[in-house]
Design a protein around this motif. Structure first.
Motif, PDB file in Angstrom:
ATOM      1  N   THR A  91      37.116 -20.533 -86.739  1.00 15.10           N
ATOM      2  CA  THR A  91      35.669 -20.740 -86.819  1.00 15.10           C
ATOM      3  C   THR A  91      35.166 -21.546 -85.631  1.00 15.10           C
ATOM      4  N   SER A  92      35.956 -22.487 -85.140  1.00 17.62           N
ATOM      5  CA  SER A  92      35.508 -23.265 -83.982  1.00 17.62           C
ATOM      6  C   SER A  92      35.459 -22.376 -82.739  1.00 17.62           C
ATOM      7  N   ARG A  93      36.405 -21.458 -82.606  1.00 22.18           N
ATOM      8  CA  ARG A  93      36.395 -20.532 -81.463  1.00 22.18           C
ATOM      9  C   ARG A  93      35.243 -19.550 -81.565  1.00 22.18           C
ATOM     10  N   ALA A  94      34.847 -19.218 -82.784  1.00 15.49           N
ATOM     11  CA  ALA A  94      33.762 -18.257 -82.992  1.00 15.49           C
ATOM     12  C   ALA A  94      32.447 -18.776 -82.425  1.00 15.49           C
ATOM     13  N   TYR A  95      32.275 -20.093 -82.426  1.00 13.53           N
ATOM     14  CA  TYR A  95      31.051 -20.687 -81.893  1.00 13.53           C
ATOM     15  C   TYR A  95      30.910 -20.344 -80.411  1.00 13.53           C
ATOM     16  N   LEU A  96      31.975 -20.560 -79.664  1.00 12.69           N
ATOM     17  CA  LEU A  96      31.969 -20.281 -78.235  1.00 12.69           C
ATOM     18  C   LEU A  96      31.806 -18.789 -77.966  1.00 12.69           C
ATOM     19  N   ALA A  97      32.474 -17.976 -78.750  1.00 21.21           N
ATOM     20  CA  ALA A  97      32.377 -16.523 -78.586  1.00 21.21           C
ATOM     21  C   ALA A  97      30.953 -16.042 -78.816  1.00 21.21           C
ATOM     22  N   PHE A 170      29.546 -26.622 -70.265  1.00 24.85           N
ATOM     23  CA  PHE A 170      30.516 -25.902 -69.447  1.00 24.85           C
ATOM     24  C   PHE A 170      30.597 -24.396 -69.659  1.00 24.85           C
ATOM     25  N   ALA A 171      29.895 -23.867 -70.643  1.00 28.28           N
ATOM     26  CA  ALA A 171      30.021 -22.424 -70.910  1.00 28.28           C
ATOM     27  C   ALA A 171      28.753 -21.644 -70.594  1.00 28.28           C
TER      28      ALA A 171
END
Length: 205
Positions: A91-97, A170-171
């Motif tokens: 779920t934390s990676r989904a935020y960035l995606a 940074f993204a």
């Protein structure tokens, strides 16, 4: 380049799509309703058949963004089951995606100044996404002794804030901001440090 009209009579969605493109290019205050109409290939007067003003148009973009975001979070959470740790990390990676794949929606949701409480529908969609991360945090926190366990809402808020910071700094190519590390690595290592601090990840992992 202006679109060559809209298709299937879906003027409302054509205007939302046009606004999202302009938001991505210029920010939430960098365009007018007339420009959104031109981008959609219709007259400015047509906008007012569906939206009272620019904020209403942006809010609809934010609403659609939260729906997409919530679905992405739910998919990520379910893909990590039955491991509470893997579900939380997903779920934390989904935020960035999400931020990378949907920049117009992301800006409308988090950088436009539109309150999530503007409408009941927007509040419900935002809460749905938040609840996924909070559930993932709650599942994982069951592995922490009760006397050391933070509230799930605090746990999830910490990770949400960290994820948001990585995205913002940074993204999204913020002017003057650069990192020697990819945003994915920053997020993964930061979440890992947080989880180790709670005793949820082995120090050597």
């Amino acid at each position: 380049m202006p679109k060559q009209g809209y298709h299937h009579g879906n003027l409302r969605q054509a205007l939302i799509d046009a606004a999202l493109e302009l938001i991505e290019l210029r920010g939430p205050t960098g365009f007018t309703l007339s420009e959104a109409a031109k981008q959609a290939g219709v007259t400015p007067a047509a906008v007012y058949r569906h939206f009272e003003g620019r904020e209403d148009l942006i809010a609809e973009g934010a609403l659609q963004g939260y729906v997409i975001f919530a679905e992405l979070m739910e998919t990520a959470y379910n893909s990590g089951q039955p491991s509470a740790l893997k579900a939380f990390e997903a779920t934390s990676r989904a935020y960035l995606a999400f931020a990378r794949a949907n920049p117009g929606h992301y800006i409308a949701m988090f950088e436009s100044g539109i309150s999530v409480n503007r409408t009941p529908e927007l509040a419900a969609a935002a809460n749905r996404a938040n609840n996924v991360l909070e559930q993932a945090a709650s599942d994982l926190s069951q592995h922490i002794p009760v006397e050391k366990r933070p509230p799930a809402s605090m746990f999830s808020a910490h990770v949400w804030a960290f994820s948001h910071g990585v995205v913002e700094l940074f993204a999204r190519n913020s002017p003057g901001r650069a990192s020697p590390f990819p945003a994915d690595e920053l997020l993964e290592s930061g979440v890992g440090i947080y989880l180790r601090g709670l005793g949820l990840v082995d120090p050597d992992t």
